[in-house]
Motif scaffolding. Structure first.
Motif, short mmCIF file in Angstrom:
data_model
loop_
_atom_site.label_atom_id
_atom_site.label_comp_id
_atom_site.label_asym_id
_atom_site.label_seq_id
_atom_site.Cartn_x
_atom_site.Cartn_y
_atom_site.Cartn_z
N TYR A 7 -0.41 50.89 -10.91
CA TYR A 7 0.83 50.61 -11.66
C TYR A 7 1.04 49.29 -12.42
O TYR A 7 1.39 49.43 -13.40
N ALA A 8 0.10 48.04 -11.91
CA ALA A 8 0.48 47.01 -12.68
C ALA A 8 -0.12 47.04 -13.99
O ALA A 8 0.62 46.64 -14.77
N PRO A 9 -1.24 47.77 -14.32
CA PRO A 9 -1.69 47.73 -15.53
C PRO A 9 -0.85 48.65 -16.54
O PRO A 9 -0.57 48.16 -17.63
N VAL A 10 -0.14 49.56 -16.10
CA VAL A 10 0.85 50.41 -16.84
C VAL A 10 2.01 49.38 -17.15
O VAL A 10 2.50 49.49 -18.13
N GLU A 11 2.63 48.82 -16.17
CA GLU A 11 3.64 47.86 -16.19
C GLU A 11 3.31 46.64 -17.34
O GLU A 11 4.31 46.49 -18.12
N LEU A 12 2.29 46.15 -17.30
CA LEU A 12 1.95 45.01 -18.12
C LEU A 12 1.55 45.75 -19.53
O LEU A 12 2.40 44.86 -20.49
N GLN A 13 0.90 46.69 -19.57
CA GLN A 13 0.57 47.16 -21.03
C GLN A 13 1.91 47.78 -21.81
O GLN A 13 1.91 47.56 -23.00
N ALA A 14 2.81 48.24 -20.93
CA ALA A 14 3.93 48.98 -21.62
C ALA A 14 5.26 47.91 -21.60
O ALA A 14 6.15 48.45 -22.37
N GLY A 15 5.05 46.83 -21.06
CA GLY A 15 6.22 46.20 -20.77
C GLY A 15 7.33 46.75 -19.95
O GLY A 15 8.58 46.51 -20.40
N LEU A 16 6.66 47.31 -18.98
CA LEU A 16 7.99 48.00 -18.10
C LEU A 16 8.05 47.33 -16.56
O LEU A 16 7.13 46.87 -16.40
N THR A 17 9.19 47.62 -16.06
CA THR A 17 9.14 47.27 -14.63
C THR A 17 8.88 48.20 -13.83
O THR A 17 8.49 49.41 -14.28
N ARG A 18 8.50 48.21 -12.44
CA ARG A 18 8.13 48.99 -11.66
C ARG A 18 9.20 50.24 -11.56
O ARG A 18 8.56 51.55 -11.60
N GLN A 19 10.43 49.81 -11.31
CA GLN A 19 11.30 50.81 -11.53
C GLN A 19 11.41 51.98 -12.71
O GLN A 19 11.30 53.30 -12.46
N GLN A 20 11.07 51.17 -13.95
CA GLN A 20 10.99 52.06 -15.15
C GLN A 20 9.98 53.04 -14.87
O GLN A 20 9.88 54.22 -15.38
N VAL A 21 8.82 52.47 -14.52
CA VAL A 21 7.52 53.43 -14.54
C VAL A 21 7.64 54.45 -13.47
O VAL A 21 7.49 55.90 -14.01
N LEU A 22 8.50 54.16 -12.34
CA LEU A 22 8.61 55.33 -11.34
C LEU A 22 9.73 56.35 -12.12
O LEU A 22 9.54 57.51 -11.89
N ASP A 23 10.65 55.75 -12.76
CA ASP A 23 11.54 56.75 -13.30
C ASP A 23 11.09 57.73 -14.41
O ASP A 23 11.45 58.83 -14.52
N ILE A 24 10.02 56.96 -15.11
CA ILE A 24 9.41 57.66 -16.32
C ILE A 24 8.41 58.87 -15.70
O ILE A 24 8.54 60.15 -15.94
N SER A 25 8.02 58.51 -14.50
CA SER A 25 6.91 59.19 -13.83
C SER A 25 7.92 60.66 -13.19
O SER A 25 7.28 61.74 -13.43
N GLN A 26 9.06 60.25 -12.74
CA GLN A 26 9.81 61.34 -12.30
C GLN A 26 10.15 62.25 -13.38
O GLN A 26 10.32 63.57 -13.24
#
Length: 104
Positions: A58-77
Motif C-alpha cells: 500500500y505505501a508505494p501506491v500511496e506515495l506514487q499516486a499521491g493518495l491517502t490510505r483511505q483513498q487507496v482502499l476506496d478506489i480498490s473497492q
C-alpha cells in the motif's frame, strides 16, 4: 389495498429489490478522488505487480499516486465493484483493467 405478486410478495418490495440490483451494477467512483487520481492509482498498482496483498504494497501506491490510505482502499473497492479488479484467494486485490488487463 396493496398489490402482490404471484408469490404473495408486495409489488413495491419486488420493485425496490429490482431497482437495488440494477444500481449495484453501476458502481460509482469514490467522491474523494478525481479521474486523474484513478489513473495514477492504476499506474502505481501496475508498478508493484498489479496486486495489493500486504501492508508493504500500500505505501508505494500511496506515495506514487499521491493518495491517502483511505483513498487507496476506496478506489480498490470501486475497482472490485466495477469488475476492474478481483479479490485474490489471500484476501488481496488484483487489478485486471488498464495497465494490468490480462493479455488477450
Amino acid at each position: 389495498m396493496t398489490t402482490t405478486t404471484e408469490l404473495g410478495l408486495p409489488r413495491a418490495a419486488v420493485l425496490a429489490v429490482a431497482a437495488a440490483a440494477a444500481l449495484a451494477g453501476c458502481a460509482m467512483p469514490p467522491e474523494n478522488v478525481s479521474d486523474a487520481q484513478l489513473a495514477d492509482y492504476d499506474l502505481a498498482v501496475a508498478s508493484i505487480g498489479c496486486e495489493l496483498r500486504y501492508e508493504s504494497d500500500y505505501a508505494p501506491v500511496e506515495l506514487q499516486a499521491g493518495l491517502t490510505r483511505q483513498q487507496v482502499l476506496d478506489i480498490s473497492q470501486y475497482r472490485l465493484a466495477s469488475d476492474q479488479a478481483v479479490r485474490t484467494s489471500e484476501g488481496g486485490v488484483r487489478l485486471v483493467s488498464g495497465p494490468c488487463a490480462p493479455a488477450a
